[in-house]
Design an enzyme around this catalytic site. Structure first.
Site, short mmCIF file in Angstrom:
data_model
loop_
_atom_site.label_atom_id
_atom_site.label_comp_id
_atom_site.label_asym_id
_atom_site.label_seq_id
_atom_site.Cartn_x
_atom_site.Cartn_y
_atom_site.Cartn_z
N HIS A 280 0.83 -1.22 0.00
CA HIS A 280 0.00 0.00 0.00
C HIS A 280 0.86 1.26 0.00
CE1 HIS A 280 0.30 0.86 4.42
NE2 HIS A 280 0.25 -0.46 4.57
N ASP A 292 6.16 0.65 6.71
CA ASP A 292 4.73 0.43 6.54
C ASP A 292 4.13 1.53 5.66
OD1 ASP A 292 2.14 -0.53 6.88
OD2 ASP A 292 1.88 0.39 8.84
N GLU A 326 -4.89 1.80 2.57
CA GLU A 326 -4.99 0.63 3.43
C GLU A 326 -5.16 1.03 4.89
OE1 GLU A 326 -3.38 -2.55 6.14
OE2 GLU A 326 -2.68 -0.50 5.83
N GLU A 327 -4.50 2.13 5.29
CA GLU A 327 -4.40 2.45 6.71
C GLU A 327 -5.72 2.87 7.35
OE1 GLU A 327 -2.11 1.58 8.41
OE2 GLU A 327 -0.18 1.77 7.42
N ASP A 354 3.39 -6.43 3.33
CA ASP A 354 2.96 -5.36 4.24
C ASP A 354 3.33 -5.72 5.67
OD1 ASP A 354 1.85 -3.09 5.30
OD2 ASP A 354 -0.22 -3.79 5.19
N HIS A 424 3.44 2.48 12.67
CA HIS A 424 2.53 3.61 12.90
C HIS A 424 3.13 4.69 13.80
CE1 HIS A 424 -1.30 0.96 12.04
NE2 HIS A 424 -0.44 1.00 11.03
#
Length: 458
Positions: A280, A292, A326-327, A354, A424
């Site tokens: 992503h 990520d 995606e997030e 991912d 994140h």
């Protein structure tokens, strides 16, 4: 003419041995190419350091779309195109602030707003805080003990799991659903322990979901660092009457038009059978999203780059998709699947990366027994490259919605021990990615795609 059974078996063994030998040579060539001529680290450097964080709806996400499309076009693929997708546009606003008051003393703690959260009142929110280990414990307390308070979800990731994604899955509900369930009991805010096995001062964001709550019932939600969570918890044991204050100015704006980026090499024998690979393109906004999922994006691009440099002509159509959103919504994955269904496309294989740019260990697989056994039979081909993991399990969020009459799905499984140190958080940056480990992941993915292309699915 009659052939003896011994002759037939001998002939079969010779053919199998030749095929094995050819595959061994091809995998060695793929790894040599990835470790000496790879473009993926340079692509990641540009995505991370020049473009930066790529939250859906942002200007940087738009720049990432244009950049990766241009880079795919330079590979000389058969087709490069964009798929329109409407995505959420949530913005964080000013840097968040938080402290708790205990016996006349203010103690500052690191927090960050959870994705899709609303803001606090302009001057912040102060209220008594109550600690729970999860949603069930909070519900058991009832509205009488929760109403008017900030709920502090402090269930940590369980360290006993060797597969750290299992630990992550065991506590993610308090982040995704905690605010929704707390609001139903009259809470005024939520603070969630960061999903991180390491003790540090980095709060880790991630999406929260209000479900079907009326908007006037939404409450603000934030993550607190693991060190901050431990400090708050110890302080609450000494003084349960602590007042907690936090301020955040995040906002959900109207949806924005964005794109999945798609590039493909047409198959020479079965062009209507599609093998899709992807990661992503969007990321959270605290760091630059190198692990990520910048890593997955550039590894997927590298597969096509290696095939083009080796002048490999795939039997099936090999398609790379760089998914958007995606997030905080998975809009890109859902849109790709909807368009595939609408266009009657036949996807036989999907591979997602991912889980960070760390050293690859193998693949998780969603396949029937026959295809699972077939892929596991290739284990000896991967052993020289320290790839040993071929297990049934979750393969990826973006390829999750993709359905076909017959499809095998795979997810790259890197070593996961350090992944949640960065996941994140503001330290998910380019300098956290090792060039060789990133390239090894690209080589492992390319090798699996090559074998799937050669032998198809059953």
């Amino acid at each position: 003419m009659r052939f003896s059974l011994v002759f037939i078996i001998s002939l079969f063994m010779v053919c199998s041995s030749n095929a094995q030998s050819n595959d061994e040579k091809m995998l060695r060539t793929i790894y040599d190419e990835a470790l000496t001529k790879s473009k993926c680290y340079d692509w990641l450097e540009y995505l991370s350091n020049t473009i930066g964080a790529r939250l859906s709806g942002s200007t940087s996400a738009e720049k990432a779309v244009l950049y990766t499309k241009a880079e795919l076009e330079q590979l000389g693929l058969d087709r490069v195109f964009l798929q329109e997708v409407m995505v959420p546009h949530w913005i964080r606003g000013e840097k968040e602030k938080a402290y708790f008051e205990s016996k006349g003393r203010k103690v500052e703690v690191p927090i960050c707003a959870l994705g899709s959260s609303i803001a606090t009142p302009k001057n912040g929110l102060k209220a008594p805080i109550i600690e729970v280990m999860g949603i069930d414990e909070m519900v058991a307390l009832g509205s009488e003990k929760v109403k008017g308070k900030i709920v502090f979800f402090n269930r940590p990731m369980t360290p006993i799991h060797i597969q750290t994604f299992q630990a992550y899955g065991g506590c993610i509900d308090q982040r995704s659903a905690g605010a929704r369930e707390a609001a139903k009991l009259g809470a005024v805010g939520v603070i969630v322990r960061s999903m991180n096995l390491r003790l540090d001062d980095f709060p880790h964001t991630g999406n929260t979901n209000y479900g079907d709550l009326p908007k006037d019932k939404y409450i603000p939600a934030a993550a607190i660092s693991t060190n901050g969570a431990n400090l708050l918890s110890e302080s609450l044991k000494k003084n349960p009457d602590i007042q907690f204050y936090f301020k955040q100015s995040c906002e959900m704006l109207p949806d924005v038009l964005s794109y999945n980026v798609v590039g493909e090499i047409k198959g020479t024998e079965n062009p209507d059978e599609i093998m899709v690979i992807g990661g992503h393109l969007d990321s959270w906004d605290l760091g630059d999203g190198s692990h990520d999922d910048g890593a997955g994006v550039v590894q997927s691009m590298e597969i096509l780059s290696i095939f083009k440099r080796l002048e490999y002509k795939p039997k099936h159509t090999i398609r790379v998709v760089l998914f958007m959103n995606e997030e905080n919504g998975n809009r890109g994955g859902k849109q790709y699947a909807e368009l595939a269904k609408k266009n009657n496309e036949n996807h036989i294989f999907a591979l997602e990366s991912d889980a960070g740019g760390f050293s690859p260990r193998g693949f998780s697989l969603e396949a029937d027994a026959t295809n699972f056994a077939k892929i596991r039979s290739w284990k000896t081909l991967f052993e020289p490259y320290l790839i040993h993991l071929f297990v049934e399990g979750h393969t990826g969020v973006d390829i999750g919605p993709l359905q076909s009459k017959h499809i095998v799905k795979a997810g790259l499984q890197p070593d996961s021990q350090r992944y949640f140190d960065y996941h994140h958080a503001a330290n998910d940056t380019f300098n956290a990615v090792n060039k060789r480990e990133l390239e090894l992941g690209a080589a492992a993915m390319t090798s699996l795609v090559y074998l799937m292309d050669q032998y198809g699915i059953e």
